[in-house]
Enzyme design. Structure first.
Site, PDB file in Angstrom:
ATOM      1  CD  GLU A 122      55.885  42.605  35.167  1.00 54.94           C
ATOM      2  OE1 GLU A 122      55.838  43.514  34.329  1.00 54.94           O
ATOM      3  OE2 GLU A 122      54.859  42.063  35.635  1.00 54.94           O
ATOM      4  N   PRO A 123      59.543  40.118  39.534  1.00 54.84           N
ATOM      5  CG  PRO A 123      61.768  39.872  40.241  1.00 54.84           C
ATOM      6  CD  PRO A 123      60.917  40.021  39.004  1.00 54.84           C
ATOM      7  N   GLY A 124      58.379  40.970  42.761  1.00 54.78           N
ATOM      8  CA  GLY A 124      58.119  42.082  43.677  1.00 54.78           C
ATOM      9  C   GLY A 124      58.178  41.582  45.103  1.00 54.78           C
ATOM     10  CB  CYS A 167      36.781  51.282  66.039  1.00 55.21           C
ATOM     11  SG  CYS A 167      35.260  51.133  66.999  1.00 55.21           S
ATOM     12  CD  GLU A 168      35.755  47.904  61.050  1.00 56.85           C
ATOM     13  OE1 GLU A 168      35.124  46.826  61.056  1.00 56.85           O
ATOM     14  OE2 GLU A 168      35.341  48.946  60.524  1.00 56.85           O
TER      15      GLU A 168
END
Length: 434
Positions: free
Chosen positions: A293-295, A364-365
């Site tokens: 399952e390569p993503g 705003c972080e």
């Protein structure tokens, strides 16, 4: 000059970064920023490398599956299936997207640790070829739903093989302490197989494992194959059922930095194939149909994100902040995992990367950063900043934090570009407000 490692990237005669023959500064001007850009050519090249490895090392007895959580949209589903891959989904939304893209249910593999009844009904109604069962509760629920619909659901069991893949603790999934899967060591996985084989409305066709993500070693995959075939053999010997398939999951690493110790994907396939053949011969069992399952490895390096540089704050003896018009809302991976990225000024790509910057977003972080201690070309307001290897888990994890619209996604090929996901508007942000 910044090291450029993806085959789809280059620098043109103007000193600008290009992707699949498209000048990134021209893309930024045409579509605005921030934007995600995906190389169709690179996606197809990697898909073909995986399918060719199955022909070479497994005699075609298997297939790669695209793990669509990395980047799921209709066009991406169409591209990978046209290259012969199946599609893995982990939610009702991803399943619905794949179906809307024209992917047949039989080529869809449905993962997830807490699938709802509604999601399972959608899977059964569309004849999903493999529902990967995570736990006993889901097994009972699925059997009941399938029975009510007069159906028999094909299932695999997700197994925790007890393997630590030596990655970030949030992306290790194969060890005993994980929210995913049935434990192998305690006998839980074997008990689930035993129970499933007694049920009337599920058909156990295989086993599945996934040991983690961004893995740069071959040995964990080889060991996982050996361990999983041990369970496969026990089921055959004690329950007298020879399962059809074995899914060894994904997690193949990619380049984020020049220093990443990248392993060509066919080398994984070659060593895992040799181990599978060896173990099957030892146990005297037929070689099961193999899936992987390569993503990230399919779409990660095929994608970049383009931004426009805004204000630059140079704090003597502290750091240089280079602000961009995006941030953690469209790429939260640095805030979550302190993920490394290669960054460069796209319109100065041929110049020395002699400026050390903290790339700051607009949210705003204080933790809204894309990268710290990044070596880039000397920036100016209005420059185009490119962040490489953002094809995977960037759009997928994007949000509307601070009511920021998610950017458009552009696919490029042979010098041409097209929109595959429209950028959101302010009207989209309030569409569901009452």
């Amino acid at each position: 000059m910044v090291y450029i490692y993806s085959p789809c990237l280059n620098i043109n005669e103007n000193g600008h970064l290009t992707i699949s023959g498209c000048d990134t500064t021209a893309l930024a001007k045409q579509y605005g920023t921030p934007i995600y850009v995906i190389s169709e050519e690179e996606v197809r090249r990697i898909c073909r490398s995986y399918t060719e490895s199955f022909q070479k090392y497994y005699n075609g007895n298997g297939r790669p599956i695209y793990a669509s959580k990395a980047f799921n949209c209709k066009e991406m589903c169409r591209v990978v299936t046209s290259e012969g891959l199946d599609v893995e989904v982990v939610s009702g939304g991803e399943l619905y997207t794949a179906l809307q893209a024209g992917v047949s249910g039989g080529r869809i593999h449905f993962q997830g640790n807490n699938k709802s009844s509604k999601e399972l009904e959608l899977a059964i109604d569309n004849d999903v070829g493999d529902i990967v069962v995570d736990n006993f509760s889901e097994l009972e629920k699925l059997n009941k739903i399938a029975g009510e619909k007069g159906a028999i659901a094909n299932i695999s069991l997700r197994v925790k093989p007890g393997i630590d893949a030596h990655t970030h603790e949030f992306i290790r999934t194969g060890q005993v302490d994980s929210k995913f899967g049935l434990d192998l060591e305690s006998g839980e996985a074997f008990s689930a197989a035993k129970r499933a084989l007694k049920m009337d409305n599920v058909k156990l066709i295989g086993l599945h494992c996934h040991i983690g993500s961004q893995i740069m070693e071959k040995e964990p995959f080889v060991h996982a194959a050996e361990v999983m075939l041990g369970l496969h053999h026990r089921i055959y010997k004690e329950l007298e059922v020879e399962l059809e398939q074995l899914n060894l999951g994904g997690g193949f690493g990619i380049h984020y930095l020049e220093t990443d110790d990248f392993i060509p994907y066919h080398e994984y396939m070659q060593e895992v194939s040799a181990k599978i053949s060896e173990v099957c011969a030892k146990y005297g069992i037929k070689l099961p149909r193999i899936y992987i399952e390569p993503g990230r490895s399919i779409v990660g390096e095929a994608g970049i994100t383009l931004y426009t540089v805004g204000n630059i704050k140079e704090i003597p003896n502290v750091r240089n902040y280079v602000a961009i018009d995006g941030g953690m809302y469209e790429n939260p991976r640095y805030a979550l995992y302190q993920s490394d990225y290669t960054c460069l000024i796209a319109n100065k790509a041929n110049r020395p990367a002699d400026y050390v910057a903290t790339i700051a977003g607009k949210c705003c972080e204080s933790g809204d950063l894309i990268q710290e201690h990044a070596h880039i070309q000397s920036p100016e307001e209005g420059d185009i900043l490119a962040v490489l290897s953002t094809g995977a888990y960037n759009y997928s994890m994007a949000s509307n934090y601070n009511r920021n619209p998610r950017p458009a996604c552009i696919m490029v090929s042979q010098g041409e570009s097209r929109v595959i996901i429209r950028g959101e508007t302010y009207e989209d942000l309030v569409r569901n407000d009452l």
